[in-house]
Design a protein around this motif. Structure first.
Motif, PDB file in Angstrom:
ATOM      1  N   TRP A 159       0.822  -1.194   0.000  1.00 38.25           N
ATOM      2  CA  TRP A 159       0.000   0.000   0.000  1.00 38.25           C
ATOM      3  C   TRP A 159       0.868   1.261   0.000  1.00 38.25           C
ATOM      4  CZ3 TRP A 159      -5.508   0.765   1.200  1.00 38.25           C
ATOM      5  CH2 TRP A 159      -6.250  -0.408   1.088  1.00 38.25           C
ATOM      6  N   PRO A 160       0.405   2.334  -0.664  1.00 36.99           N
ATOM      7  CA  PRO A 160       0.992   3.649  -0.416  1.00 36.99           C
ATOM      8  C   PRO A 160       0.508   4.124   0.962  1.00 36.99           C
ATOM      9  CG  PRO A 160      -0.922   3.860  -1.835  1.00 36.99           C
ATOM     10  CD  PRO A 160      -0.721   2.378  -1.619  1.00 36.99           C
ATOM     11  N   ARG A 161       0.916   5.305   1.372  1.00 25.38           N
ATOM     12  CA  ARG A 161       0.341   5.854   2.599  1.00 25.38           C
ATOM     13  C   ARG A 161      -1.161   5.999   2.382  1.00 25.38           C
ATOM     14  NH1 ARG A 161       4.766   4.260   3.466  1.00 25.38           N
ATOM     15  NH2 ARG A 161       6.538   5.519   4.183  1.00 25.38           N
ATOM     16  N   ALA A 162      -1.943   5.415   3.263  1.00 27.14           N
ATOM     17  CA  ALA A 162      -3.383   5.372   3.034  1.00 27.14           C
ATOM     18  C   ALA A 162      -4.133   5.533   4.342  1.00 27.14           C
ATOM     19  CB  ALA A 162      -3.780   4.060   2.360  1.00 27.14           C
ATOM     20  N   LEU A 163      -5.270   6.192   4.249  1.00 23.47           N
ATOM     21  CA  LEU A 163      -6.169   6.341   5.381  1.00 23.47           C
ATOM     22  C   LEU A 163      -7.525   5.776   4.979  1.00 23.47           C
ATOM     23  CD1 LEU A 163      -6.313   7.718   8.273  1.00 23.47           C
ATOM     24  CD2 LEU A 163      -7.491   9.584   7.109  1.00 23.47           C
ATOM     25  N   VAL A 164      -7.980   4.789   5.724  1.00 27.00           N
ATOM     26  CA  VAL A 164      -9.306   4.200   5.504  1.00 27.00           C
ATOM     27  C   VAL A 164     -10.210   4.734   6.605  1.00 27.00           C
ATOM     28  CG1 VAL A 164     -10.621   2.084   5.196  1.00 27.00           C
ATOM     29  CG2 VAL A 164      -8.203   2.136   4.570  1.00 27.00           C
ATOM     30  N   TYR A 165     -11.263   5.423   6.228  1.00 21.83           N
ATOM     31  CA  TYR A 165     -12.083   6.141   7.205  1.00 21.83           C
ATOM     32  C   TYR A 165     -13.562   5.812   6.986  1.00 21.83           C
ATOM     33  CZ  TYR A 165     -13.143   9.165   3.246  1.00 21.83           C
ATOM     34  OH  TYR A 165     -13.566   9.624   2.028  1.00 21.83           O
ATOM     35  N   PRO A 166     -14.402   6.005   8.007  1.00 21.76           N
ATOM     36  CA  PRO A 166     -15.831   5.697   7.860  1.00 21.76           C
ATOM     37  C   PRO A 166     -16.507   6.672   6.907  1.00 21.76           C
ATOM     38  CG  PRO A 166     -15.208   5.842  10.187  1.00 21.76           C
ATOM     39  CD  PRO A 166     -14.071   6.417   9.392  1.00 21.76           C
ATOM     40  N   ALA A 167     -17.169   6.142   5.900  1.00 23.72           N
ATOM     41  CA  ALA A 167     -17.917   6.991   4.971  1.00 23.72           C
ATOM     42  C   ALA A 167     -19.080   7.659   5.696  1.00 23.72           C
ATOM     43  CB  ALA A 167     -18.440   6.152   3.806  1.00 23.72           C
ATOM     44  N   ARG A 168     -19.362   8.886   5.324  1.00 20.74           N
ATOM     45  CA  ARG A 168     -20.499   9.599   5.911  1.00 20.74           C
ATOM     46  C   ARG A 168     -21.784   8.817   5.636  1.00 20.74           C
ATOM     47  NH1 ARG A 168     -19.955  15.203   6.716  1.00 20.74           N
ATOM     48  NH2 ARG A 168     -22.087  15.534   5.993  1.00 20.74           N
ATOM     49  N   GLY A 169     -22.631   8.712   6.632  1.00 21.70           N
ATOM     50  CA  GLY A 169     -23.872   7.959   6.489  1.00 21.70           C
ATOM     51  C   GLY A 169     -23.784   6.562   7.047  1.00 21.70           C
ATOM     52  N   THR A 170     -22.564   6.083   7.327  1.00 19.75           N
ATOM     53  CA  THR A 170     -22.403   4.726   7.853  1.00 19.75           C
ATOM     54  C   THR A 170     -22.969   4.607   9.259  1.00 19.75           C
ATOM     55  OG1 THR A 170     -20.409   4.393   6.543  1.00 19.75           O
ATOM     56  CG2 THR A 170     -20.733   2.918   8.400  1.00 19.75           C
ATOM     57  N   ALA A 171     -22.761   5.614  10.097  1.00 18.00           N
ATOM     58  CA  ALA A 171     -23.225   5.531  11.479  1.00 18.00           C
ATOM     59  C   ALA A 171     -24.736   5.341  11.528  1.00 18.00           C
ATOM     60  CB  ALA A 171     -22.825   6.786  12.250  1.00 18.00           C
ATOM     61  N   ALA A 172     -25.460   6.070  10.686  1.00 16.14           N
ATOM     62  CA  ALA A 172     -26.914   5.923  10.679  1.00 16.14           C
ATOM     63  C   ALA A 172     -27.317   4.529  10.215  1.00 16.14           C
ATOM     64  CB  ALA A 172     -27.536   6.978   9.769  1.00 16.14           C
ATOM     65  N   LEU A 173     -26.589   3.993   9.242  1.00 14.16           N
ATOM     66  CA  LEU A 173     -26.880   2.647   8.749  1.00 14.16           C
ATOM     67  C   LEU A 173     -26.661   1.613   9.838  1.00 14.16           C
ATOM     68  CD1 LEU A 173     -27.376   0.715   6.275  1.00 14.16           C
ATOM     69  CD2 LEU A 173     -24.898   0.704   6.004  1.00 14.16           C
ATOM     70  N   TRP A 174     -25.583   1.776  10.620  1.00 21.59           N
ATOM     71  CA  TRP A 174     -25.211   0.787  11.629  1.00 21.59           C
ATOM     72  C   TRP A 174     -25.997   0.939  12.923  1.00 21.59           C
ATOM     73  CZ3 TRP A 174     -23.471  -1.012   7.687  1.00 21.59           C
ATOM     74  CH2 TRP A 174     -22.502  -1.997   7.604  1.00 21.59           C
ATOM     75  N   GLN A 175     -26.235   2.192  13.337  1.00 22.58           N
ATOM     76  CA  GLN A 175     -26.781   2.422  14.661  1.00 22.58           C
ATOM     77  C   GLN A 175     -28.297   2.402  14.709  1.00 22.58           C
ATOM     78  OE1 GLN A 175     -24.679   6.181  15.390  1.00 22.58           O
ATOM     79  NE2 GLN A 175     -23.714   5.199  17.145  1.00 22.58           N
ATOM     80  N   SER A 176     -28.930   2.649  13.622  1.00 23.71           N
ATOM     81  CA  SER A 176     -30.372   2.850  13.667  1.00 23.71           C
ATOM     82  C   SER A 176     -31.113   1.798  12.880  1.00 23.71           C
ATOM     83  CB  SER A 176     -30.740   4.239  13.085  1.00 23.71           C
ATOM     84  OG  SER A 176     -30.038   5.257  13.757  1.00 23.71           O
ATOM     85  N   ALA A 177     -32.218   1.391  13.420  1.00 24.97           N
ATOM     86  CA  ALA A 177     -33.150   0.579  12.651  1.00 24.97           C
ATOM     87  C   ALA A 177     -33.837   1.501  11.655  1.00 24.97           C
ATOM     88  CB  ALA A 177     -34.176  -0.053  13.582  1.00 24.97           C
ATOM     89  N   PRO A 178     -34.410   0.944  10.567  1.00 27.32           N
ATOM     90  CA  PRO A 178     -35.115   1.795   9.619  1.00 27.32           C
ATOM     91  C   PRO A 178     -36.182   2.627  10.320  1.00 27.32           C
ATOM     92  CG  PRO A 178     -34.835  -0.402   8.723  1.00 27.32           C
ATOM     93  CD  PRO A 178     -34.382  -0.463  10.155  1.00 27.32           C
ATOM     94  N   VAL A 179     -36.176   3.919  10.075  1.00 29.34           N
ATOM     95  CA  VAL A 179     -37.089   4.821  10.748  1.00 29.34           C
ATOM     96  C   VAL A 179     -38.399   4.898   9.991  1.00 29.34           C
ATOM     97  CG1 VAL A 179     -37.394   7.212  11.501  1.00 29.34           C
ATOM     98  CG2 VAL A 179     -35.134   6.149  11.598  1.00 29.34           C
ATOM     99  N   GLY A 180     -39.478   4.792  10.708  1.00 29.96           N
ATOM    100  CA  GLY A 180     -40.787   4.900  10.080  1.00 29.96           C
ATOM    101  C   GLY A 180     -40.994   6.288   9.510  1.00 29.96           C
ATOM    102  N   PRO A 181     -41.800   6.445   8.468  1.00 27.13           N
ATOM    103  CA  PRO A 181     -41.953   7.732   7.809  1.00 27.13           C
ATOM    104  C   PRO A 181     -42.678   8.767   8.654  1.00 27.13           C
ATOM    105  CG  PRO A 181     -43.460   6.125   6.886  1.00 27.13           C
ATOM    106  CD  PRO A 181     -42.557   5.372   7.812  1.00 27.13           C
ATOM    107  N   GLY A 182     -43.479   8.347   9.632  1.00 27.49           N
ATOM    108  CA  GLY A 182     -44.145   9.297  10.513  1.00 27.49           C
ATOM    109  C   GLY A 182     -44.958  10.321   9.750  1.00 27.49           C
ATOM    110  N   ALA A 183     -44.974  11.551  10.294  1.00 27.98           N
ATOM    111  CA  ALA A 183     -45.786  12.606   9.699  1.00 27.98           C
ATOM    112  C   ALA A 183     -45.320  12.950   8.293  1.00 27.98           C
ATOM    113  CB  ALA A 183     -45.743  13.843  10.599  1.00 27.98           C
ATOM    114  N   LEU A 184     -43.985  12.899   8.072  1.00 30.19           N
ATOM    115  CA  LEU A 184     -43.467  13.212   6.742  1.00 30.19           C
ATOM    116  C   LEU A 184     -43.975  12.196   5.720  1.00 30.19           C
ATOM    117  CD1 LEU A 184     -41.618  15.271   5.364  1.00 30.19           C
ATOM    118  CD2 LEU A 184     -39.712  13.704   5.726  1.00 30.19           C
TER     119      LEU A 184
END
Length: 331
Positions: free
Chosen positions: A228-253
């Motif tokens: 490998w060259p010098r490399a940084l592997v980092y969490p893509a934005r949006g991953t935390a919501a995918l991992w931490q949350s169950a699918p959210v119901g649509p509610g009023a929206l």
């Protein structure tokens, strides 16, 4: 503290890439227990019985013997070349690893994590070890991750689109700003907070390879060893919501817009193309296009061209509508 020093020439050569093989490796580490990261409940339920079957039917135990809690075989995950990296590209790179290079890496791994399993050792000592491991990983990919990849790739691609926008507006310092809570740009270097003595490494004119990942979450990984060259592997934005949350119901929206259209509007936290939204949400491209057209006519979303892609984003009115729906108390 680890400092990765980057000159102006290094920044000119820095680039983003995706690695399907790194993502598969991350999933396998979780399933084996080597990683303490957890999986979304649905993916975990689907993956664990498949993983046990692959251990019984393939050489997967030999793949896993080359991993330990804080590292693994470098030759198993060759560095990705670009954002267009495909699974076939990854396998071709693994199969092309010289045998002496693979054997040197294997010997190092077995010192880190010794094994006396004769079946595992027979695979790792074979002259066709790279081919056998590639065939095993190919089957693991097809049975464990291929069906999920378009959705996960879309998350990584949207992260790159976000950072490319920051880079264009304010330079690399802005693009680096929120890579990870333990990473910051400071005085010509990326600094990574981690236990142990301070260490300084240089990119040596190769630039920095930035790899957004889903399975590295919530940590961050640094590659400084060949190939490998010098490399940084980092969490893509949006991953935390995918991992931490169950699918959210649509509610009023959802009551107002319809469940699918509400999901599309909610997914526009970052600009995205129709195809990326379709992959991320598991919807047909045509259906997403229809929903986006309605949202644009209602003034809730807008679009702009970025290179060859057309990216959609919420308008201020769309942001206000979503925020209002989130703040509405439950009856």
């Amino acid at each position: 503290m680890l400092r990765i020093e980057l000159t102006a020439d290094d920044l000119l050569r820095s680039r983003f890439a995706l690695s399907p093989l790194f993502e598969l490796n991350g999933l396998l580490r979780v399933l084996s227990g080597l990683s303490r990261h957890r999986l979304p409940s649905g993916l975990a339920a689907r993956s664990r019985p498949v993983y046990r079957r692959l251990l019984a039917e393939t050489d997967l135990a030999a793949v896993q013997a080359l991993q330990w809690p804080r590292g693994g075989a470098s030759f198993l995950v060759p560095p990705p070349a670009s954002l267009a990296q495909s699974w076939d590209d990854e396998l071709a790179a693994l199969r092309a690893v010289p045998l002496d290079e693979a054997r040197k890496d294997i010997a190092h791994c077995l010192r880190e994590r010794p094994t006396d399993d004769p079946a595992v050792l027979a695979v790792l000592r074979a002259d066709d070890v790279c081919e056998r491991l590639a065939a095993t990983l190919d089957r693991a990919w097809r049975e464990l991750l291929a069906a999920e990849w378009l959705r996960l790739r879309a998350i990584c691609e949207r992260d790159v689109v976000h950072r490319a926008g920051l880079l264009g507006r304010a330079g690399w310092a802005a693009a680096f700003e929120d890579l990870h809570k333990h990473v910051r740009w400071h005085e010509g270097a990326l600094e990574l907070s981690r236990p142990g003595r301070g260490e300084v490494i240089r990119a040596d004119g190769q630039g920095l390879l930035l790899v957004p990942s889903v399975f590295v979450w919530p940590a961050v990984a640094v590659h400084t060893d060949d190939p490998w060259p010098r490399a940084l592997v980092y969490p893509a934005r949006g991953t935390a919501a995918l991992w931490q949350s169950a699918p959210v119901g649509p509610g009023a929206l959802g009551d107002l817009l319809g469940p699918s259209r509400a999901r599309v509007l909610t997914a526009l936290d970052e600009p995205a193309s129709t195809t990326q939204l379709a992959h991320a949400l598991g919807l047909a491209v045509g259906a997403v296009g229809d929903h986006l057209a309605v949202l644009r006519r209602a003034g809730l979303a807008d679009r702009a061209r970025s290179g060859r892609s057309v990216l959609y984003r919420r308008t201020a009115l769309g942001d206000a509508l979503r925020a209002g729906a989130e703040s509405t108390p439950l009856p």
